[in-house]
Design an enzyme around this catalytic site. Sequence first.
Site, PDB file in Angstrom:
ATOM      1  N   HIS A   1      -6.719  38.034 -27.914  1.00 17.66           N
ATOM      2  CA  HIS A   1      -5.919  38.797 -28.890  1.00 17.66           C
ATOM      3  C   HIS A   1      -4.913  39.752 -28.271  1.00 17.66           C
ATOM      4  O   HIS A   1      -4.211  40.464 -28.965  1.00 17.66           O
ATOM      5  CB  HIS A   1      -6.823  39.540 -29.881  1.00 17.66           C
ATOM      6  CG  HIS A   1      -7.574  40.703 -29.290  1.00 17.66           C
ATOM      7  ND1 HIS A   1      -8.694  40.555 -28.529  1.00 17.66           N
ATOM      8  CD2 HIS A   1      -7.357  42.027 -29.369  1.00 17.66           C
ATOM      9  CE1 HIS A   1      -9.154  41.733 -28.158  1.00 17.66           C
ATOM     10  NE2 HIS A   1      -8.350  42.652 -28.641  1.00 17.66           N
TER      11      HIS A   1
HETATM   12  N1  UDP Z   1     -16.633  40.158 -32.236  1.00 20.37           N
HETATM   13  C1  UDP Z   1     -17.171  39.664 -33.415  1.00 20.37           C
HETATM   14  N2  UDP Z   1     -16.720  38.466 -33.901  1.00 20.37           N
HETATM   15  C2  UDP Z   1     -15.765  37.730 -33.270  1.00 20.37           C
HETATM   16  C3  UDP Z   1     -15.209  38.239 -32.057  1.00 20.37           C
HETATM   17  C4  UDP Z   1     -15.657  39.460 -31.582  1.00 20.37           C
HETATM   18  O1  UDP Z   1     -18.064  40.265 -34.006  1.00 20.37           O
HETATM   19  O2  UDP Z   1     -15.388  36.652 -33.768  1.00 20.37           O
HETATM   20  C5  UDP Z   1     -17.114  41.465 -31.734  1.00 20.37           C
HETATM   21  C6  UDP Z   1     -17.630  41.460 -30.307  1.00 20.37           C
HETATM   22  O3  UDP Z   1     -19.008  41.140 -30.257  1.00 20.37           O
HETATM   23  C7  UDP Z   1     -17.369  42.892 -29.859  1.00 20.37           C
HETATM   24  C8  UDP Z   1     -16.105  43.263 -30.621  1.00 20.37           C
HETATM   25  O4  UDP Z   1     -16.002  42.337 -31.689  1.00 20.37           O
HETATM   26  O5  UDP Z   1     -18.430  43.741 -30.261  1.00 20.37           O
HETATM   27  C9  UDP Z   1     -14.906  43.218 -29.718  1.00 20.37           C
HETATM   28  O6  UDP Z   1     -13.783  43.420 -30.464  1.00 20.37           O
HETATM   29  P1  UDP Z   1     -12.316  43.013 -29.963  1.00 20.37           P
HETATM   30  O7  UDP Z   1     -12.414  41.952 -28.942  1.00 20.37           O
HETATM   31  O8  UDP Z   1     -11.522  42.759 -31.202  1.00 20.37           O
HETATM   32  O9  UDP Z   1     -11.761  44.372 -29.371  1.00 20.37           O
HETATM   33  P2  UDP Z   1     -11.731  45.046 -27.930  1.00 20.37           P
HETATM   34  O10 UDP Z   1     -13.140  45.223 -27.483  1.00 20.37           O
HETATM   35  O11 UDP Z   1     -10.912  44.182 -27.035  1.00 20.37           O
HETATM   36  O12 UDP Z   1     -11.067  46.363 -28.188  1.00 20.37           O
END
Ligand code: UDP
Length: 362
Positions: free
Chosen positions: A208
């Site tokens: 993303h």
């Molecule tokens: N996650 C989820 N479903 C999905 C993809 C990710 O529940 O289809 C969860 C994942 O387990 C983690 C969080 O979303 O806890 C991560 O979010 P994201 O990757 O959007 O954000 P980042 O951590 O990069 O800020």
Amino acid sequence: MIKLDIIAGARPNFIKIAPIIAAIQKNAVQKIQYRLIHTGQHYDKKMSGSFFEELRIPEPDINLGAGGGTQAEQTAAIMIGYERLLLDRPSDICLVVGDVTSTMACAIVAKKMHMRVVHVEGGIRSFDLTMPEEINRMVTDSISDYFYTTSEVANQNLKSYGIPDDRIQFVGNTMIDTLLENISKFVKPDIYQKKNLTPQNYLVLTLHRPANVDQETHLKILLEEIISNSENLPIIFPVHPRTAKSLKAVNLANQNIYTCEPLSYLEFNYLVKNAKAVITDSGGITEETTIMNIPCLTLRNTTERPETVSFGTNELIGTNPGNIGPALKKLFSGTWKRGSVPPLWDGKSAERIVDHLYSLYK
Ligand code: UDP
């Protein structure tokens, strides 16, 4: 009684606040009166609603409804909404988590209203200012009063900016509190059955970050490299809304890659826990794979979470598609490192935060 605003706006925020609210409800209802403010940054069931249900987060007290728009439009809408709320119904402390637009926007408003700002996951840095999240972190940290940190590296970063020790609380990782609390409750998603998946016989992919997904041609090349080097293992790809737009132009038919909508937390982590490996550009997922000891290939050049590499199972592969083949070869050769648990990622971080918050105002 302390009045505490807890701010959450986007998917990773919900996972980080869940244990903080649970810890207040368990230990501090007489001492801390909180209200949960959802900024509306992520608003649909897949990116927001399902997390409230599964993680039993109470309904938000207020929803600012500030979803959609550009970075600036969203920042402005959140700031206007939160300022209006505070003018009408003031509060003492604003607790923000992570690095999303809501984190920065609410921190600025609260500080200008002379509230205390506390930043959960403060101090982490990628030093890459092309990431909107890095700007959000820098601005938020520059006006926060207290920092609840996840790593020794974060502590050192804050100290190097002149933050005195007594404003830095090394508490561990609330995202891991949520993981440990829910690890026995993961739910097999439909796609597992549909694609006849078996443990350690598939890969999970999430993307993303703007650098990977905003240009269709780059995204296409990345996906081609992943597909052609995956030894025909099925690749399960829950698609973030940001990525869906560019993905429309990429034809993935008749390949061993299967897209689906974003999964709920319990479903997604079921997939991760049983995967051969995860390929991602997420930050939070590198922490979860570290705890679950699942190899993680991060398609970024930097990380604000170096402990996932030094302690954990994560390797920075970079955004150059040419690096994917050698990294997957290493995975399939069976020589990927095993991880260990970073200090204080023990499931008790939220309790430490709540204890400290209360100690400030006793
Ligand atoms: N996650 C989820 N479903 C999905 C993809 C990710 O529940 O289809 C969860 C994942 O387990 C983690 C969080 O979303 O806890 C991560 O979010 P994201 O990757 O959007 O954000 P980042 O951590 O990069 O800020």
